[in-house]
Design a protein around this motif. Sequence first.
Motif, mmCIF file in Angstrom:
data_model
loop_
_atom_site.group_PDB
_atom_site.id
_atom_site.type_symbol
_atom_site.label_atom_id
_atom_site.label_comp_id
_atom_site.label_asym_id
_atom_site.label_seq_id
_atom_site.Cartn_x
_atom_site.Cartn_y
_atom_site.Cartn_z
ATOM 1 N N ARG A 1 1.022 -1.482 -0.146
ATOM 2 C CA ARG A 1 -0.448 -0.066 -0.070
ATOM 3 C C ARG A 1 0.800 1.381 -0.095
ATOM 4 N N PHE A 2 2.307 0.900 0.530
ATOM 5 C CA PHE A 2 2.970 2.106 0.532
ATOM 6 C C PHE A 2 3.878 3.096 -0.115
ATOM 7 N N ALA A 3 4.353 3.796 -0.353
ATOM 8 C CA ALA A 3 5.048 4.289 -1.786
ATOM 9 C C ALA A 3 6.836 3.952 -1.300
ATOM 10 N N ALA A 4 6.429 3.963 0.448
ATOM 11 C CA ALA A 4 8.090 3.744 0.668
ATOM 12 C C ALA A 4 8.341 2.839 1.715
ATOM 13 N N VAL A 5 8.610 2.056 2.923
ATOM 14 C CA VAL A 5 8.922 1.224 4.021
ATOM 15 C C VAL A 5 10.020 1.732 4.537
ATOM 16 N N TYR A 6 10.715 2.215 5.551
ATOM 17 C CA TYR A 6 11.551 2.794 6.818
ATOM 18 C C TYR A 6 11.538 2.093 7.305
ATOM 19 N N ALA B 1 10.677 -8.744 8.918
ATOM 20 C CA ALA B 1 10.362 -8.895 8.069
ATOM 21 C C ALA B 1 9.464 -8.178 7.108
ATOM 22 N N THR B 2 9.066 -6.771 7.935
ATOM 23 C CA THR B 2 8.409 -5.911 7.406
ATOM 24 C C THR B 2 9.590 -5.309 6.179
ATOM 25 N N ALA B 3 11.488 -5.705 6.620
ATOM 26 C CA ALA B 3 11.797 -5.085 5.221
ATOM 27 C C ALA B 3 12.051 -6.075 4.700
ATOM 28 N N ARG B 4 11.208 -7.104 4.348
ATOM 29 C CA ARG B 4 12.050 -8.066 3.441
ATOM 30 C C ARG B 4 10.434 -7.818 1.986
ATOM 31 N N ALA B 5 9.734 -8.105 2.715
ATOM 32 C CA ALA B 5 8.400 -7.795 2.608
ATOM 33 C C ALA B 5 8.813 -5.906 1.471
ATOM 34 N N GLY B 6 9.411 -5.281 2.025
ATOM 35 C CA GLY B 6 9.433 -3.816 1.783
ATOM 36 C C GLY B 6 10.368 -3.685 0.418
ATOM 37 N N ALA B 7 11.345 -4.777 0.738
ATOM 38 C CA ALA B 7 12.624 -5.123 -0.229
ATOM 39 C C ALA B 7 11.945 -5.398 -1.079
ATOM 40 N N ALA B 8 10.999 -6.391 -2.036
ATOM 41 C CA ALA B 8 10.388 -6.982 -2.837
ATOM 42 C C ALA B 8 9.043 -6.024 -3.272
ATOM 43 N N LEU C 1 10.115 0.459 -1.700
ATOM 44 C CA LEU C 1 11.471 0.611 -1.753
ATOM 45 C C LEU C 1 11.451 1.025 -0.506
ATOM 46 N N LEU C 2 12.470 0.395 -0.110
ATOM 47 C CA LEU C 2 12.835 0.023 1.809
ATOM 48 C C LEU C 2 14.178 1.131 1.790
ATOM 49 N N VAL C 3 13.738 1.559 2.532
ATOM 50 C CA VAL C 3 14.764 2.895 2.568
ATOM 51 C C VAL C 3 14.964 2.507 4.403
ATOM 52 N N VAL C 4 16.447 2.320 5.468
ATOM 53 C CA VAL C 4 17.166 1.922 6.178
ATOM 54 C C VAL C 4 17.934 2.492 7.166
ATOM 55 N N ASP C 5 17.308 3.425 7.922
ATOM 56 C CA ASP C 5 18.556 4.067 8.607
ATOM 57 C C ASP C 5 18.772 3.037 10.066
ATOM 58 N N PRO C 6 20.315 2.792 10.256
ATOM 59 C CA PRO C 6 20.482 1.947 10.829
ATOM 60 C C PRO C 6 20.317 1.979 11.878
ATOM 61 N N ASN C 7 20.705 4.037 12.195
ATOM 62 C CA ASN C 7 20.451 4.453 13.819
ATOM 63 C C ASN C 7 21.576 4.228 14.513
ATOM 64 N N VAL C 8 22.517 3.435 14.613
ATOM 65 C CA VAL C 8 22.969 2.618 15.636
ATOM 66 C C VAL C 8 23.168 3.157 17.039
ATOM 67 N N ARG C 9 22.917 2.664 17.880
ATOM 68 C CA ARG C 9 22.600 3.168 19.559
ATOM 69 C C ARG C 9 23.190 1.900 20.346
ATOM 70 N N GLU C 10 24.537 2.490 21.030
ATOM 71 C CA GLU C 10 25.152 1.632 22.415
ATOM 72 C C GLU C 10 24.145 1.808 23.205
ATOM 73 N N ASP C 11 23.922 0.582 23.695
ATOM 74 C CA ASP C 11 23.204 1.056 24.947
ATOM 75 C C ASP C 11 23.231 -0.604 26.382
ATOM 76 N N VAL D 1 14.372 12.881 3.586
ATOM 77 C CA VAL D 1 15.067 12.007 2.332
ATOM 78 C C VAL D 1 14.021 11.332 1.908
ATOM 79 N N VAL D 2 12.867 10.620 2.429
ATOM 80 C CA VAL D 2 11.695 10.104 2.222
ATOM 81 C C VAL D 2 10.844 11.026 1.505
#
Length: 245
Positions: free
Chosen positions: A58-63, A80-87, A90-100, A194-195
């Motif tokens: 349904r969506f133009a992009a998945v983040y 699972a959402t990322a795999r579906a979005g890639a297929a 438009l799959l957009v990934v921001d790793p946004n690494v956090r240490e905790d 960007v999105v």
Amino acid sequence: MTVRGLADAGTELGLCARSELPTTLAVADPGPDGTGYHFHLDETATFRLPDHTAQVERFAAVYVGGVAAVVEPAAGAVAATARAGAARSLLVVDPNVREDRTIDPPTASRLLRELCSLAHVVKASDEDLARLWPDTDPDESGRRLAAEGRLVVLTRGAKGATAFAGDAEPVSVPAVPVEVVNTIGAGDAFMAGVVNWLTTHGVAGSGAVAGLSREQVTRMLEFAARVAASVCAQAGTEPTRPPDN
């Protein structure tokens, strides 16, 4: 932002889950070398994500990205959402690494690298790429990811941003000069810019991303930089959408 604020901004909330659990608490700790974060994650609503993979088309992009991508039980739903979005989108990934203390660094890095490998668009800070590929210069990591057919946007805080698209020469823009009040949320605001630019300009799927011209990439970066600057120039983390360029 409140539910009313989201609705007033035109956000569709039909897929949002409701929970009796408390919201995750993130404590920001600004310092001279950047902002540290501490998370209170246990038994919070943020990580009880329902499976919406059937809705992705349904969506133009998945983040995807961030803490939810590396903390179970949310991490499984995000993957699972990322795999579906890639297929299907438009799959957009921001790793946004956090240490905790609550996050296992090797597991988190592996999961975020896997998401980057699925993405059509990767937006990451230089710190993110240094943490995910510690033996490689962030620029080289950006080039390598882009060479596999992605658009990669590398942000450097006050030093601006660079985009790598395929094997073309990278495109860089400076940060928008403002009197800085707050930097928390600037990366997320840049990502939103960007999105927003990609989807409002009809960019959907890896083929469209790969076909962006140098001028289009420059306009996208400049737009996102202005969105990020709107956060830095005020207290709070709610961005302002600037006029398109």
